[in-house]
Design an enzyme around this catalytic site. Structure first.
Site, short mmCIF file in Angstrom:
data_model
loop_
_atom_site.label_atom_id
_atom_site.label_comp_id
_atom_site.label_asym_id
_atom_site.label_seq_id
_atom_site.Cartn_x
_atom_site.Cartn_y
_atom_site.Cartn_z
N CYS A 33 -5.76 -40.99 63.29
CA CYS A 33 -5.72 -40.26 62.03
C CYS A 33 -5.79 -38.77 62.32
CB CYS A 33 -6.89 -40.69 61.13
SG CYS A 33 -6.80 -40.09 59.43
N CYS B 191 -12.08 -36.53 58.70
CA CYS B 191 -13.19 -36.59 57.75
C CYS B 191 -14.48 -36.81 58.53
CB CYS B 191 -12.97 -37.71 56.74
SG CYS B 191 -11.48 -37.50 55.73
N CYS C 131 -16.29 -40.27 58.88
CA CYS C 131 -15.44 -41.42 59.20
C CYS C 131 -15.23 -41.54 60.70
CB CYS C 131 -14.10 -41.26 58.49
SG CYS C 131 -12.94 -42.62 58.80
N SER D 135 -5.04 -46.17 49.29
CA SER D 135 -6.12 -45.18 49.31
C SER D 135 -5.65 -43.93 50.03
CB SER D 135 -7.35 -45.76 49.99
OG SER D 135 -8.37 -44.79 50.09
N SER E 204 -10.15 -41.08 48.02
CA SER E 204 -11.37 -40.86 48.81
C SER E 204 -11.94 -39.50 48.41
CB SER E 204 -11.05 -40.90 50.31
OG SER E 204 -10.66 -42.19 50.70
N LEU E 205 -12.84 -39.50 47.45
CA LEU E 205 -13.34 -38.24 46.89
C LEU E 205 -14.55 -37.72 47.66
CD1 LEU E 205 -12.91 -36.18 44.63
CD2 LEU E 205 -14.46 -37.54 43.21
N HIS E 206 -15.68 -38.41 47.54
CA HIS E 206 -16.87 -38.20 48.37
C HIS E 206 -17.64 -36.89 48.14
CE1 HIS E 206 -15.29 -41.68 50.31
NE2 HIS E 206 -14.26 -41.04 50.81
N ASN F 201 -21.86 -46.25 56.24
CA ASN F 201 -21.95 -47.19 57.36
C ASN F 201 -22.07 -46.41 58.66
OD1 ASN F 201 -21.48 -49.72 55.84
ND2 ASN F 201 -19.50 -48.78 55.41
N CYS G 181 -16.39 -49.95 55.92
CA CYS G 181 -15.64 -48.75 55.56
C CYS G 181 -16.02 -47.58 56.47
CB CYS G 181 -15.92 -48.37 54.11
SG CYS G 181 -15.27 -49.52 52.90
#
Length: 406
Positions: free
Chosen positions: A144, A148, A151, A240, A262-264, A339, A382
């Protein structure tokens, strides 16, 4: 106790030639539209008058019967099967490893050919069984670019995009392994929905940003949603995105699938840190694109994903601002307990705080289920996906076990 099934040894389960082998250049028929499949057959010497019929036959065998070998296509002549096998392939991903969580979640490590990446590439795909549904979390890229900060996948550099055949192949392989095709058997003791389809929902929420691989994802989801094949309703397919604003209207117009954001974070200052693409497409632009999403209605709501980070984005003031941001957007909010993964600077919010946050947004009229962590013991939750070679290279295995045990 979670279980791991190593399928890298060909003796463990007979399969077509491993995806890592640089076999002669054969075009995959998986993921092609009917029109493209017909054109490919004609180019390969199939008479044009027969092409439409042959496409119908192949489509049925690939997506209704779920076969992975031309030799299994009983109503296709032996000579034609041999000719197809010489020029095309329909092989699935190579399964390197299958892990099964104590809660029934399954994670597959898939390997694909390099296709210019220098070496074979790996991605992870996750199946989450729940009462009345089975959700398959599908990857769109190897690695990716978005970085983020909460993540794990974002710590792996982008290697390449997945092709339509590789995206569709994840769905086909999962259905085969779960016994979701007519001639496939569900593994003994597997946790799956008690009735109906075992893979009932697909979410493009695995590795990668789907809108940075738009054309391939669009082609793949067109096959997945085709009513005469895999036949998943577009209302059961969710894409998403982290907020690639210019592509959001096009997604609604051309794909017509459900949208998740994916706001967060509720301020640009924080979202710039958590989701760096926000520096390019800030929250106001993102919200404007969501309000204009084609087909948006109370029956087709946008899902806003919000990972709960202790002391970072979980205050009640954040909850109130979230409600204000979403005003006028038919939406639901998925609260995701963070997570853990090795090296992360974040902690999961306290459960009591998550419940208080949820209560406030629920009172405002937004359905905000708290997504219970699934598959943590196999690193399938996730934000935890990452190719095994990258994980091992970074020495993450022991650290992972320590993090999951917390």
């Amino acid at each position: 106790m979670s279980a791991t099934i190593d399928l890298s040894d060909a003796t463990a389960r007979p399969r077509p030639a491993a995806a890592s082998e640089p076999a002669a250049a054969k075009r995959s028929l998986l993921g092609l539209s009917r029109e493209d499949m017909g054109a490919a057959l004609i180019e390969a010497g199939i008479p044009a008058k027969q092409a439409k019929m042959r496409v119908q036959q192949l489509w049925h065998w690939l997506y209704v019967r779920g076969v992975s070998d031309f030799g299994q296509m009983a109503n296709v002549s032996k000579d034609l099967r041999a000719a197809l096998d010489e020029q095309f392939e329909i092989r699935r991903p190579e399964i390197v490893e299958e892990q099964i969580s104590v809660d029934g979640t399954r994670k597959w490590l898939f390997r694909f050919p390099s296709r210019g990446a220098g070496r074979p590439v790996e991605i992870e795909t996750v199946y989450i069984p729940e009462e009345g549904r089975g959700t398959l979390c599908v990857s769109s890229q190897v690695g990716c670019t978005l970085t983020c900060t909460f993540c794990h996948t974002g710590t792996q550099r982008l290697v390449r995009n997945l092709e339509p055949s590789e995206i569709v192949g994840q769905v086909l392989t999962a259905r085969e392994r779960l016994g979701d095709f007519p001639d496939a058997s569900t593994p003994q003791g597997a946790i799956v929905p008690s009735d109906g389809r075992l893979v009932s929902n697909v979410v493009m929420m695995g590795m990668g940003e789907p809108l940075y691989n738009y054309d391939n994802v669009k082609s793949a989801l067109s096959v997945v949603s085709d009513g005469d094949g895999l036949a998943l309703s577009k209302r059961r397919i969710t894409l998403s995105t982290s907020g690639v604003v210019p592509m959001i209207p096009k997604t609604g117009e051309e794909m017509g699938v459900m949208l998740a954001i994916s706001l967060h974070a509720v301020t640009d200052e924080l979202r710039d840190v958590l989701v760096p693409i926000n520096k390019k497409y800030p929250i106001k632009e993102l919200m404007d694109a969501c309000r204009a999403y084609p087909g948006l209605s109370n029956a087709r709501r946008i899902t806003f994903e919000y990972v709960m980070l202790k002391g970072v984005n979980d205050s009640l003031a954040d909850a109130r601002e979230l409600v204000r941001l979403l005003k006028g957007i038919p939406a639901k909010i998925n609260l995701i307990p963070f997570n853990p993964w090795p090296g992360s600077p974040y902690e999961c919010s306290d459960w009591e705080q998550i419940e208080r946050f949820a209560e406030l947004v629920n009172q405002a009229g937004y359905a905000s289920p708290i997504r219970t962590p699934r598959g943590r013991d196999i690193f399938a939750a996730c934000g935890q996906l990452k190719s095994e070679s990258e994980r091992m290279k970074r020495g993450d295995r022991l650290a992972l076990e320590a993090a999951v045990a917390v």
